[in-house]
Scaffold this motif. Structure first.
Motif, PDB file in Angstrom:
ATOM      1  N   ASP A  90       0.963  -1.361   0.171  1.00 19.93           N
ATOM      2  CA  ASP A  90       0.127   0.197  -0.288  1.00 19.93           C
ATOM      3  C   ASP A  90       1.081   1.689   0.072  1.00 19.93           C
ATOM      4  O   ASP A  90       0.470   2.183  -0.620  1.00 19.93           O
ATOM      5  CB  ASP A  90      -1.546  -0.323   1.397  1.00 19.93           C
ATOM      6  CG  ASP A  90      -2.190  -1.227   1.336  1.00 19.93           C
ATOM      7  OD1 ASP A  90      -2.995  -1.370   0.736  1.00 19.93           O
ATOM      8  OD2 ASP A  90      -1.526  -2.298   2.389  1.00 19.93           O
ATOM      9  N   SER A  91       2.109   1.011   0.356  1.00 26.35           N
ATOM     10  CA  SER A  91       2.878   2.520   0.932  1.00 26.35           C
ATOM     11  C   SER A  91       3.602   2.636  -1.159  1.00 26.35           C
ATOM     12  O   SER A  91       3.916   3.820  -1.258  1.00 26.35           O
ATOM     13  CB  SER A  91       3.999   2.320   1.949  1.00 26.35           C
ATOM     14  OG  SER A  91       4.545   1.012   1.541  1.00 26.35           O
ATOM     15  N   ALA A  92       3.748   1.417  -1.615  1.00 29.59           N
ATOM     16  CA  ALA A  92       4.322   1.236  -2.465  1.00 29.59           C
ATOM     17  C   ALA A  92       3.439   2.785  -3.932  1.00 29.59           C
ATOM     18  O   ALA A  92       3.548   3.124  -4.321  1.00 29.59           O
ATOM     19  CB  ALA A  92       5.141   0.381  -3.269  1.00 29.59           C
ATOM     20  N   ILE A  93       1.902   1.767  -3.668  1.00 27.70           N
ATOM     21  CA  ILE A  93       0.976   2.457  -4.630  1.00 27.70           C
ATOM     22  C   ILE A  93       0.514   4.060  -4.206  1.00 27.70           C
ATOM     23  O   ILE A  93       0.557   4.450  -4.984  1.00 27.70           O
ATOM     24  CB  ILE A  93      -0.302   1.298  -4.533  1.00 27.70           C
ATOM     25  CG1 ILE A  93      -0.400  -0.080  -4.741  1.00 27.70           C
ATOM     26  CG2 ILE A  93      -0.937   2.317  -4.626  1.00 27.70           C
ATOM     27  CD1 ILE A  93      -0.251  -0.016  -5.985  1.00 27.70           C
ATOM     28  N   GLN A  94       0.463   4.707  -2.660  1.00 29.09           N
ATOM     29  CA  GLN A  94       0.286   5.104  -2.514  1.00 29.09           C
ATOM     30  C   GLN A  94       1.764   6.961  -2.409  1.00 29.09           C
ATOM     31  O   GLN A  94       1.407   7.342  -3.187  1.00 29.09           O
ATOM     32  CB  GLN A  94       0.769   5.913  -1.112  1.00 29.09           C
ATOM     33  CG  GLN A  94      -0.691   5.253  -0.072  1.00 29.09           C
ATOM     34  CD  GLN A  94      -0.840   5.091   1.645  1.00 29.09           C
ATOM     35  OE1 GLN A  94       0.349   6.241   1.645  1.00 29.09           O
ATOM     36  NE2 GLN A  94      -1.466   4.664   1.973  1.00 29.09           N
ATOM     37  N   GLY A  95       3.071   5.500  -3.149  1.00 27.48           N
ATOM     38  CA  GLY A  95       4.241   7.154  -2.989  1.00 27.48           C
ATOM     39  C   GLY A  95       4.524   7.021  -4.735  1.00 27.48           C
ATOM     40  O   GLY A  95       4.619   7.563  -5.162  1.00 27.48           O
ATOM     41  N   VAL A  96       4.081   5.669  -5.541  1.00 27.66           N
ATOM     42  CA  VAL A  96       4.136   6.205  -6.781  1.00 27.66           C
ATOM     43  C   VAL A  96       3.053   6.897  -7.070  1.00 27.66           C
ATOM     44  O   VAL A  96       2.802   7.835  -8.394  1.00 27.66           O
ATOM     45  CB  VAL A  96       3.339   4.697  -7.578  1.00 27.66           C
ATOM     46  CG1 VAL A  96       2.897   4.763  -8.912  1.00 27.66           C
ATOM     47  CG2 VAL A  96       4.704   4.145  -7.188  1.00 27.66           C
ATOM     48  N   PRO A 105     -25.104  -2.357   0.916  1.00 22.91           N
ATOM     49  CA  PRO A 105     -24.591  -1.129   0.415  1.00 22.91           C
ATOM     50  C   PRO A 105     -22.657  -1.782  -0.036  1.00 22.91           C
ATOM     51  O   PRO A 105     -22.358  -3.434   1.141  1.00 22.91           O
ATOM     52  CB  PRO A 105     -24.647  -0.383   1.206  1.00 22.91           C
ATOM     53  CG  PRO A 105     -24.446  -1.406   2.799  1.00 22.91           C
ATOM     54  CD  PRO A 105     -25.842  -1.999   2.225  1.00 22.91           C
ATOM     55  N   PRO A 106     -22.173  -1.429  -0.726  1.00 25.96           N
ATOM     56  CA  PRO A 106     -20.650  -2.321  -0.744  1.00 25.96           C
ATOM     57  C   PRO A 106     -19.930  -1.336  -0.121  1.00 25.96           C
ATOM     58  O   PRO A 106     -20.021  -0.972   1.046  1.00 25.96           O
ATOM     59  CB  PRO A 106     -20.180  -1.258  -2.298  1.00 25.96           C
ATOM     60  CG  PRO A 106     -21.107  -0.159  -2.310  1.00 25.96           C
ATOM     61  CD  PRO A 106     -22.251  -0.530  -1.245  1.00 25.96           C
ATOM     62  N   ALA A 107     -18.584  -2.651   0.794  1.00 27.65           N
ATOM     63  CA  ALA A 107     -18.427  -2.969   1.915  1.00 27.65           C
ATOM     64  C   ALA A 107     -17.055  -2.207   1.374  1.00 27.65           C
ATOM     65  O   ALA A 107     -16.727  -1.628   0.019  1.00 27.65           O
ATOM     66  CB  ALA A 107     -17.911  -4.407   2.107  1.00 27.65           C
ATOM     67  N   GLU A 108     -16.367  -1.798   2.749  1.00 21.19           N
ATOM     68  CA  GLU A 108     -14.821  -0.911   2.126  1.00 21.19           C
ATOM     69  C   GLU A 108     -13.892  -1.797   1.981  1.00 21.19           C
ATOM     70  O   GLU A 108     -13.569  -2.099   2.136  1.00 21.19           O
ATOM     71  CB  GLU A 108     -14.699  -0.557   4.081  1.00 21.19           C
ATOM     72  CG  GLU A 108     -13.704   0.946   3.914  1.00 21.19           C
ATOM     73  CD  GLU A 108     -13.774   1.454   5.191  1.00 21.19           C
ATOM     74  OE1 GLU A 108     -12.144   1.855   5.811  1.00 21.19           O
ATOM     75  OE2 GLU A 108     -14.598   0.487   6.018  1.00 21.19           O
ATOM     76  N   ALA A 109     -13.554  -0.708   0.801  1.00 21.17           N
ATOM     77  CA  ALA A 109     -12.459  -1.330   0.313  1.00 21.17           C
ATOM     78  C   ALA A 109     -11.026  -1.644   1.125  1.00 21.17           C
ATOM     79  O   ALA A 109     -11.248  -0.678   2.008  1.00 21.17           O
ATOM     80  CB  ALA A 109     -12.070  -0.439  -0.678  1.00 21.17           C
ATOM     81  N   LEU A 110     -10.442  -2.605   1.109  1.00 21.14           N
ATOM     82  CA  LEU A 110      -9.795  -3.164   1.933  1.00 21.14           C
ATOM     83  C   LEU A 110      -8.422  -3.256   1.103  1.00 21.14           C
ATOM     84  O   LEU A 110      -7.871  -2.566  -0.059  1.00 21.14           O
ATOM     85  CB  LEU A 110      -9.324  -4.800   1.820  1.00 21.14           C
ATOM     86  CG  LEU A 110     -10.542  -5.535   2.554  1.00 21.14           C
ATOM     87  CD1 LEU A 110     -10.845  -7.405   2.160  1.00 21.14           C
ATOM     88  CD2 LEU A 110     -11.060  -4.728   4.359  1.00 21.14           C
ATOM     89  N   ALA A 111      -7.586  -2.486   2.256  1.00 23.60           N
ATOM     90  CA  ALA A 111      -5.832  -2.314   2.157  1.00 23.60           C
ATOM     91  C   ALA A 111      -5.561  -3.516   1.024  1.00 23.60           C
ATOM     92  O   ALA A 111      -5.985  -4.814   1.315  1.00 23.60           O
ATOM     93  CB  ALA A 111      -5.209  -1.993   3.310  1.00 23.60           C
TER      94      ALA A 111
END
Length: 232
Positions: free
Chosen positions: A54-60, A220-226
């Motif tokens: 997740d940190s890699a995705i956020q950094g990109v 309702p749709p579930a919250e997106a998981l990391a």
């Protein structure tokens, strides 16, 4: 009649098959060429997973605003980093991210260089959807060329001889054509999938007698998981 079809199909399709074969072979060997031209992206110590994907995705995402992240490839035997594949219009980027601290190690344009040219030619001839249609019809043409050749050579196979004149007459052409026919037909059939994928899947559904069903839960749709939670 079949002989004329085989002859006139062979003339234009020979050049097409040569180009597709050469570019396809180059793409099969892309990783050694990429490692030679970008050694910092394809060599290094085994990954230490102290950072989360997740940190890699956020950094990109922060480093490349306006780009769409299509995928995140896990480290493997050819590179010790995560690889995020990004698109923005017709542009593409491969961004390599450290698994230790989510730092961006470098990037590569998959469309650059001679490998990028080979990929564009092999995929669509720089012609978008029309280029993919050209490849589909090229696959049909090569299949017709192969089947017509088999039709012509089948009565002669039992009379072919491996003697001193083998490499000076048509026997070599007959044998090579017959022995490679199955390979060519498989290549054509699987290659045409990239032109008419939905039609292939529809045929598979009909042949299997069932269609994959997706059932969404009510409410309702579930919250997106990391990503790390999905992996766990």
């Amino acid at each position: 009649m079949i002989g004329r079809i085989h002859l006139w199909l062979g003339l234009p399709l020979a050049l097409y098959a040569l180009i597709m074969g050469a570019t396809g072979a180059a793409l099969m060997l892309r990783h050694p060429f990429q490692a030679a031209s970008h050694p910092q992206l394809y060599t290094g110590a085994p990954p230490a997973f102290t950072a989360s994907p997740d940190s890699a995705i956020q950094g990109v995402a922060q480093r490349y605003p306006g780009w769409t992240i299509l995928s995140l490839t896990w480290p493997h035997e050819q590179t010790p980093y995560w690889m995020a594949f990004l698109l923005r219009g017709t542009e593409a980027r491969e961004v390599y991210v450290s698994t230790a601290n989510a730092a961006i190690i470098g990037e590569r344009d998959p469309h650059a260089g001679w490998l990028g040219v080979a990929e564009r030619i092999h995929n669509n001839w720089y012609w978008g959807r029309n280029g993919r249609l050209l490849n589909g019809y090229g696959a049909i043409g090569l299949s017709m060329l192969t089947l017509s050749g088999l039709w012509l050579v089948w009565p002669r196979l039992r009379h072919l001889r491996l003697d001193s004149t083998f490499f000076r007459n048509r026997d070599l052409h007959y044998w090579l054509g017959a022995l490679s026919s199955a390979f060519v037909l498989v290549i054509c059939f699987t290659g045409a999938y990239y032109t008419w994928g939905p039609a292939y899947r529809e045929l598979a559904y009909r042949w299997l007698g069932q269609r994959a069903a997706v059932k969404l839960p009510a409410g309702p749709p579930a919250e997106a998981l990391a990503l790390s939670e999905l992996l766990r």
